[in-house]
Write a protein that holds these residues in place. Structure first.
Motif, short mmCIF file in Angstrom:
data_model
loop_
_atom_site.label_atom_id
_atom_site.label_comp_id
_atom_site.label_asym_id
_atom_site.label_seq_id
_atom_site.Cartn_x
_atom_site.Cartn_y
_atom_site.Cartn_z
N PRO A 169 10.26 44.81 -2.69
CA PRO A 169 9.69 46.15 -2.52
C PRO A 169 8.55 46.35 -3.51
O PRO A 169 8.44 45.61 -4.50
CB PRO A 169 10.87 47.08 -2.86
N CYS A 170 7.67 47.31 -3.24
CA CYS A 170 6.63 47.66 -4.20
C CYS A 170 6.93 49.06 -4.74
O CYS A 170 7.87 49.72 -4.29
CB CYS A 170 5.24 47.58 -3.57
N TYR A 171 6.13 49.51 -5.70
CA TYR A 171 6.36 50.82 -6.31
C TYR A 171 6.29 51.93 -5.27
O TYR A 171 7.03 52.92 -5.33
CB TYR A 171 5.32 51.04 -7.41
N HIS A 172 5.40 51.76 -4.29
CA HIS A 172 5.22 52.77 -3.25
C HIS A 172 6.44 52.88 -2.34
O HIS A 172 6.74 53.95 -1.83
CB HIS A 172 3.95 52.46 -2.45
N CYS A 173 7.15 51.75 -2.12
CA CYS A 173 8.38 51.79 -1.31
C CYS A 173 9.39 52.74 -1.96
O CYS A 173 10.17 53.40 -1.28
CB CYS A 173 9.03 50.41 -1.24
N LEU A 174 9.34 52.79 -3.27
CA LEU A 174 10.30 53.59 -4.04
C LEU A 174 9.83 55.03 -4.18
O LEU A 174 10.61 55.97 -4.02
CB LEU A 174 10.47 52.94 -5.41
N SER A 242 7.92 50.04 6.63
CA SER A 242 6.71 50.73 7.09
C SER A 242 5.87 51.22 5.91
O SER A 242 5.05 52.13 6.05
CB SER A 242 7.09 51.90 8.00
N CYS A 243 6.08 50.62 4.72
CA CYS A 243 5.30 51.02 3.54
C CYS A 243 3.82 50.78 3.79
O CYS A 243 3.41 49.66 4.12
CB CYS A 243 5.76 50.23 2.32
N PRO A 244 2.98 51.82 3.66
CA PRO A 244 1.56 51.63 3.95
C PRO A 244 0.86 50.72 2.94
O PRO A 244 -0.25 50.24 3.20
CB PRO A 244 1.00 53.05 3.87
N VAL A 245 1.49 50.46 1.79
CA VAL A 245 0.84 49.59 0.80
C VAL A 245 1.26 48.13 0.98
O VAL A 245 0.42 47.26 1.22
CB VAL A 245 1.14 50.05 -0.64
N CYS A 246 2.55 47.85 0.91
CA CYS A 246 2.94 46.43 0.91
C CYS A 246 3.18 45.86 2.30
O CYS A 246 2.98 44.66 2.50
CB CYS A 246 4.13 46.18 0.00
N ALA A 247 3.57 46.70 3.27
CA ALA A 247 3.84 46.14 4.60
C ALA A 247 2.53 45.69 5.26
O ALA A 247 2.43 44.56 5.73
CB ALA A 247 4.55 47.17 5.47
ZN LIG Z 1 5.82 48.96 -0.53
#
Ligand SMILES: [Zn+2]
Length: 265
Positions: A169-174, A242-247
């Motif tokens: 996961p990335c920070y944005h997922c959280l 569906s994270c707009p940053v890492c996905a």
């Molecule tokens: Zn992410």
């Protein structure tokens, strides 16, 4: 390593998990520390003492009297001086072998691109969500491991986003960026002095493990500290598909570089 280095780092070299090989990895690593405040102070001090070859210290502020209660990188005579300069002096006193690069500015997307790309690891020791998200975006893009910490009042949290692994996961997922998150800055909320020391030191520990490649990191786990009760809690983190940053970035990277799975450590 020369004789003096073998002595300086002997207590690391004695650890079978690190040894000469692990210490050598630390010596040739470069860490980017975003923020030379409460978290960045202990993090940078330990990374320098432990012999991480190059430290880039990023902060746009000058040392203020209200910082000294917890920002142990800075001393009373540094009040009014740029934090990165005061930090460089303190780190060089502990370990003159470490190359410290001061970047006296509040970083944005553009400057982060270059700084993250040229670092082996990133420690987010900043105090605001805009910077945290910008740092995360750059780390996802360049597949750099991100060690993230936060501390306010008596509450601390720390995690690792090992973005060399696209399943992470990335920070944005959280913490989605558009969420109505209350910006809790210690400028207005207060912060318990040793809390920043505890969290920043955990960040340094995780960074050293990632750089030298030993142990199990906090990747995929968020560690929360309630310093009033002195109680730790561990939360498992999942990647948001569906994270707009890492996905999307992971997809782009897979299309552009089908064989590129991991970034250089
Ligand atoms: Zn992410």
């Amino acid at each position: 390593m020369n004789d003096e280095q073998l002595l300086r780092y002997s207590r690391h070299i004695l650890l079978p998990e690190i040894g000469v090989e692990g210490q050598q990895k630390l010596l040739s690593a470069s860490a980017l520390v975003i923020g030379a405040g409460g978290l960045g102070s202990p993090a940078a001090l330990y990374l320098a003492a432990a012999g991480v070859g190059s430290l880039t210290l990023v902060d746009g502020d000058n040392v203020d009297l209200t910082n000294l209660q917890r920002q142990i990188l800075h001393a009373t005579e540094s009040v009014g001086r740029p934090k990165t300069e005061s930090g460089r002096a303190a780190l060089s006193r502990i370990n003159p072998e470490v190359k410290v690069v001061p970047v006296q500015q509040r970083v944005g997307d553009e400057s982060l691109e270059r700084l993250v790309a040229s670092s082996s690891i990133v420690l987010d020791c900043s105090d605001n969500f805009a910077t945290r998200h910008a740092v995360n975006r750059a780390c996802v893009r360049h597949r750099r491991p991100l060690v993230s910490g936060a501390a306010v009042r008596f509450d601390g949290q720390v995690s690792v986003f090992d973005l060399r692994d696209e399943r992470s996961p990335c920070y944005h997922c959280l913490f989605p960026e558009n969420a109505e998150l209350e910006e809790m800055r210690c400028a207005v909320m207060g912060v318990f002095a040793p809390l920043t020391g505890i969290i920043g030191t955990v960040q340094a520990a995780e960074a050293l493990k990632l750089l030298a490649g030993f142990g199990e990191t906090l990747n995929g786990r968020l560690m929360l500290l309630d310093a009033l009760a002195m109680q730790w809690r561990m939360v498992k983190l999942a990647k948001d598909p569906s994270c707009p940053v890492c996905a999307t970035l992971a997809q782009e990277a897979a299309t552009a570089f089908p064989t590129a799975r991991t970034a250089p450590a």
